[in-house]
Design an enzyme around this catalytic site. Structure first.
Site, PDB file in Angstrom:
ATOM      1  CG  ASP A   1      -2.189  -0.570   1.133  1.00  0.00           C
ATOM      2  OD1 ASP A   1      -2.730  -0.493   0.036  1.00  0.00           O
ATOM      3  OD2 ASP A   1      -2.687  -1.122   2.125  1.00  0.00           O
TER       4      ASP A   1
HETATM    5  C1  GLC Z   1      -0.979   2.587   5.961  1.00  0.00           C
HETATM    6  C2  GLC Z   1      -0.141   1.517   6.557  1.00  0.00           C
HETATM    7  C3  GLC Z   1      -0.097   0.342   5.686  1.00  0.00           C
HETATM    8  C4  GLC Z   1      -1.484  -0.048   5.377  1.00  0.00           C
HETATM    9  C5  GLC Z   1      -2.289   1.109   4.808  1.00  0.00           C
HETATM   10  C6  GLC Z   1      -3.706   0.721   4.557  1.00  0.00           C
HETATM   11  O1  GLC Z   1      -0.438   2.990   4.791  1.00  0.00           O
HETATM   12  O2  GLC Z   1       1.161   1.934   6.788  1.00  0.00           O
HETATM   13  O3  GLC Z   1       0.617  -0.673   6.315  1.00  0.00           O
HETATM   14  O4  GLC Z   1      -1.479  -1.097   4.474  1.00  0.00           O
HETATM   15  O5  GLC Z   1      -2.259   2.156   5.671  1.00  0.00           O
HETATM   16  O6  GLC Z   1      -4.483   1.784   4.141  1.00  0.00           O
HETATM   17  C1  GLC Z   2      -1.537  -3.908   5.434  1.00  0.00           C
HETATM   18  C2  GLC Z   2      -2.776  -3.946   4.567  1.00  0.00           C
HETATM   19  C3  GLC Z   2      -2.567  -4.816   3.345  1.00  0.00           C
HETATM   20  C4  GLC Z   2      -1.314  -4.449   2.631  1.00  0.00           C
HETATM   21  C5  GLC Z   2      -0.121  -4.433   3.579  1.00  0.00           C
HETATM   22  C6  GLC Z   2       1.127  -3.921   2.914  1.00  0.00           C
HETATM   23  O1  GLC Z   2      -1.346  -5.157   6.026  1.00  0.00           O
HETATM   24  O2  GLC Z   2      -3.886  -4.414   5.288  1.00  0.00           O
HETATM   25  O3  GLC Z   2      -3.661  -4.703   2.476  1.00  0.00           O
HETATM   26  O4  GLC Z   2      -1.120  -5.356   1.595  1.00  0.00           O
HETATM   27  O5  GLC Z   2      -0.402  -3.594   4.669  1.00  0.00           O
HETATM   28  O6  GLC Z   2       1.078  -2.578   2.650  1.00  0.00           O
END
Ligand code: GLC
Ligand code: GLC
Length: 827
Positions: free
Chosen positions: A485
């Site tokens: 993300d």
């Molecule tokens: C933030 C977190 C990330 C997560 C994302 C979801 O970016 O750092 O880990 O996956 O939020 O929206």
């Molecule tokens: C968090 C989110 C997941 C994402 C991950 C890496 O675990 O829930 O959707 O893939 O972060 O960013």
């Protein structure tokens, strides 16, 4: 250092001191009514949706931490001394304390000054209520007069609104109290638009009650020193606005050695819209009263608890293993499976780190959760698949999140995370392999922007979504982000507070993801198998050809020489390359490309795995990226916003580690696969709880990486895709018990020190008793290695089913109800 121990027999984790480094929590309820509970009774409950139907209030980020809970107070009426038998919120030193977190229940026991108490909390299966069973025992040589007080603070339903909209909410709160004071009803907004209410009931005659928070606490006092408890008398307050609470006061006279039991119920109930009232403004109790009467009976509580244990025991019966490693057994047999179920239920909504307000059901998260839970609850997996597919668009894209109560996509986040649709293919493939239920493929499922298609058609569109969005190198365009993300290659953000993911401000035609390429090849091959299986070989061939082509593009444009590149950015520059100053190696494409079959058998995969070992592995697990970013890169996004070693910027992001374990297993490296498994296995880290700090019985999303000051410290426990993927890695690839469309494959890749293991697996109505053993005598004629998934020879030299040797490692189907013995001989 440990703060407790596993009780393997009872499937409980036993916490032996209340001041764990952070609250160590558990979950109550498995279906519509659920909650979190800490080892000191903190937490809250909700009905179906942790944001929109919040029953009780919890104070995130409070000091002291973990405030708001299922509180009990005991008071010695002879001396006026009072305490919490669950330690919080009074926090008096107790003579004895023990918290047992079990499967969907928690029991906290303690004693002080010869008065011992045990509080058992659980949700009976199928009910929309939780039971608190309090037992108080007088261990003194003389009689004791003890007052017991209960306490909950009601949330005014929408947790977000509850935490912010005080100008309105301080005036809306309403309650009802029955004549005897034993049942307190929370009915804020019931009069107008809600047809649901909460209740808090007590089995014993009460000496008093409170429903107005300040009347119970007293002015300027906290939960740790309520006035009502201190003086030994409730205020019999009725809330009008402000903060409605529920509290009962029960007086217990206890002879020496005597135990008394008090049952409290916290429940949720609905009435039909046109039958809400029994008199003007008075809740119609005709439906709820029999429920309350039933569950206040100690015999019903006993039966409900037994039923809960039967259900959870049965669910875990899908797979039980006996390996030479106790931590593996603990995780596979109990805790990892349980975490998979909880994660499936909760998605990423409520935990110590997820406030229940933020993210509803994540599309990619929920798809991956299926991988770890489908064998535990296939019926609910089926429903979930339909819900997920229904948030897809006709283009194949999908809403990134949806709200569980409404099942509609979240407009604020929208779409454009280009990996999302591909995970649906993996989720459905897992469901089909587990159940054989191909009927799901023919079901019509709507698109959220109109029209509908069969689920099979949805999957085709998922794959086409990638193929319709290829970049300059023939690799998939990343969109706002892929699995990571925080790799936001089309969202250049320079404004504080802005979302890194939704600030999509570039055309998006250049930035490509090698991770998505790997995921695509995996999903396309899975889909081809499905298509072939349901008699559509043309589809199978066409997607296999696409997977081949993608493989070629990755080898040509996505291989950096020693590892797979991560991406190309908006300017066409490589990300995750030796040519970069920072962020040279990323874990995600190494694991995923190999899982997709890219480079397996020709040295590429083994080279990538060697690079992972050299560049990313630490004793606390495998880091996401090295070196981490020390500066903000607007062209990379959120990843470079985290301090080095945390979260996506170089922590051990545990979700990704099992991909490497699987890749190692596919390469035939049993020692490496299991070594990585143990590095992040929370049970195996129990002895370093002062470093790890999170619960030793469940995975956390991340463990701080080598560049962090707190290397080895875990965060974001419970709700993480780590649960499902580790379960898949250990059970399907290392232990090798892998459901496939044609049957159950048993193809272990064990560490060399293991002589074997045994397991019982329930699969499509058949019980498989599996015994794996290493061929001991070197003189034994070398069997033919069985053909394997990848290109490396399997460890397996023979499979014997009910005494008969079979070809290969897929055990053929048997009639439902049968028990069959599977012996597997490995090299
Ligand atoms: C933030 C977190 C990330 C997560 C994302 C979801 O970016 O750092 O880990 O996956 O939020 O929206
Ligand atoms: C968090 C989110 C997941 C994402 C991950 C890496 O675990 O829930 O959707 O893939 O972060 O960013």
């Amino acid at each position: 250092m440990r703060y407790g121990h596993f009780d393997d027999e009872r499937r409980e984790y036993v916490i032996t001191r209340p001041d764990t480094p952070v609250p160590w929590i558990n979950y109550l309820g498995t279906d519509e009514f659920f909650g979190i509970i800490s080892n000191t009774a903190g937490g809250y409950s909700a009905y179906r949706d942790a944001r929109l139907r919040r029953l009780t209030r919890y104070r995130y980020n409070n000091v002291p931490p973990d405030y708001g809970g299922r509180y009990l107070y005991l008071r010695d009426d002879a001396t006026g001394e009072y305490w919490s038998p669950t330690w919080q919120p009074v926090r008096r030193d107790l003579d004895a304390y023990e918290c047992r977190h079990g499967l969907s229940y928690t029991a906290i026991s303690s004693s002080l000054g010869g008065i011992s108490a045990q509080a058992l909390y659980f949700v009976p299966p199928g009910q929309t209520l939780e039971v608190w069973r309090l037992r108080v025992t007088n261990e003194r040589p003389e009689a004791a007069e003890i007052s017991a007080f209960s306490f909950v603070e009601f949330a005014l339903w929408d947790a977000q609104d509850d935490a912010t909209n005080f100008q309105r909410n301080y005036s809306t709160g309403e309650v009802e109290v029955d004549a005897a004071g034993g049942v307190i009803y929370h009915k804020t907004e019931y009069r107008e638009r809600r047809n649901h209410f909460a209740y808090f009931a007590c089995s014993e005659p009460v000496a008093g009650f409170d429903t107005q928070r300040e009347a119970f606490l007293g002015a300027y006092r906290g939960f740790d020193a309520p006035l009502a408890v201190q003086r030994g008398a409730s205020g019999d307050s009725v809330a009008h606005g402000w903060s409605p609470v529920g509290s009962h006061h029960v007086r217990l006279t206890l002879a020496p050695g005597q135990t008394r039991e008090v049952v409290f119920l916290l429940g949720y109930s609905e009435n039909p819209r046109d039958d809400k009232f029994s008199a003007p403004g008075v809740i119609n109790k005709s439906r709820v009263q029999p429920v309350i009467d039933h569950w206040l009976d100690p015999a019903a509580v006993e039966a409900g608890f037994a039923a809960l244990q039967a259900v959870t025991g049965d669910v875990l019966g899908a797979l039980q293993v006996d390996t030479p490693d106790v931590d593996t057994n603990r995780m596979v047999n109990v805790w990892n499976a349980y975490q998979c179920l909880v994660t499936f239920n909760m998605s990423r909504s409520m935990s110590s780190y997820e406030s229940g307000i933020g993210r509803g059901m994540g599309f990619r998260d929920s798809c991956q959760d299926l991988l770890g839970s489908v064998q535990l609850d296939p019926a609910r997996a089926r429903d979930r698949i339909r819900d997920l597919a229904a948030t897809q668009f006709a283009s194949g894209g999908a809403f990134h999140q949806y709200q569980p109560l409404t099942k509609t996509g979240n407009d604020a986040i929208g779409s454009g995370f280009n990996d999302d649709p591909l995970w649906l293919v993996l989720g459905v493939a897992a469901y089909l392999k587990e159940t054989g239920d191909a009927t799901i493929l023919n079901e019509q499922v709507p698109f959220s922007d109109g029209g509908q298609a069969t689920l099979y058609g949805h999957l085709q569109r998922s794959l086409r979504y990638t193929l319709d969005r290829l970049g300059p190198h023939g690799l998939p365009l990343i969109g706002r982000a892929d699995w990571n993300d925080c790799l936001n290659l089309n969202c250049f953000s320079e404004t504080p507070g802005e979302s890194f993911q939704t600030t999509e401000n570039l055309s998006g035609g250049v930035a490509e993801s090698i991770f998505i390429a790997g995921l695509f090849t995996l999903a396309a091959r899975e889909f081809a198998d499905i298509a072939y299986h349901c008699g559509r070989p043309a589809d199978a061939n066409s997607f296999r050809a696409d997977a081949e082509k993608m493989t070629g593009n990755v080898i040509e444009h996505g291989w950096d020489g020693d590892w797979f590149l991560r991406a190309y950015d908006h300017y066409g520059n490589p990300v995750g390359s030796a040519a970069n100053a920072e962020g040279q190696v990323f874990i995600e494409p190494q694991g995923m490309c190999i899982m997709g079959g890219i480079g397996v058998g020709n040295g590429v995969a083994t080279r990538a795995l060697a690079s992972v070992r050299e560049r990313l592995a630490t004793p606390h697990g495998i880091m996401l990226v090295q070196p981490p970013f020390s500066e903000y890169h607007v062209e990379l996004g959120e990843i470079s916003s985290y301090p080095p070693g945390y979260k996506e910027n170089g922590s051990v992001f545990c979700h990704t580690n099992p991909w490497v374990m699987i890749a190692e297993a596919m390469a035939g490296h049993g020692d490496a696969a299991f070594d990585y498994y143990q590095r992040i296995n929370p049970a195996a880290r129990e002895a370093i709880s002062e470093v790890h700090r999170c619960e030793p019985y469940v995975y956390a999303q991340m463990i701080a990486g080598a560049d962090a000051a707190t290397h080895g410290e875990a965060k974001n426990s419970w709700l993480t895709g780590t649960a499902a993927w580790n379960f898949v890695a250990i059970t399907q690839w290392i232990l090798g018990i892998r459901p496939e469309l044609d049957g159950l494959r048993v193809d272990p890749v064990l560490p060399s020190a293991w002589p074997g293991y045994s397991a019982t697996r329930r699969f499509r109505g058949v019980t498989y008793q599996i015994a794996v053993r290493r061929r001991d005598a070197p003189a034994e004629p070398a069997g033919q290695p069985a053909a394997s998934h990848g290109h490396v020879p399997s460890q397996v030299t023979g499979v014997i089913v009910d005494g008969q040797p079979i070809e290969g490692t897929v055990v053929p189907f048997a009639a439902p109800g049968a028990t069959i013995r599977v012996e597997v001989i490995i090299r």
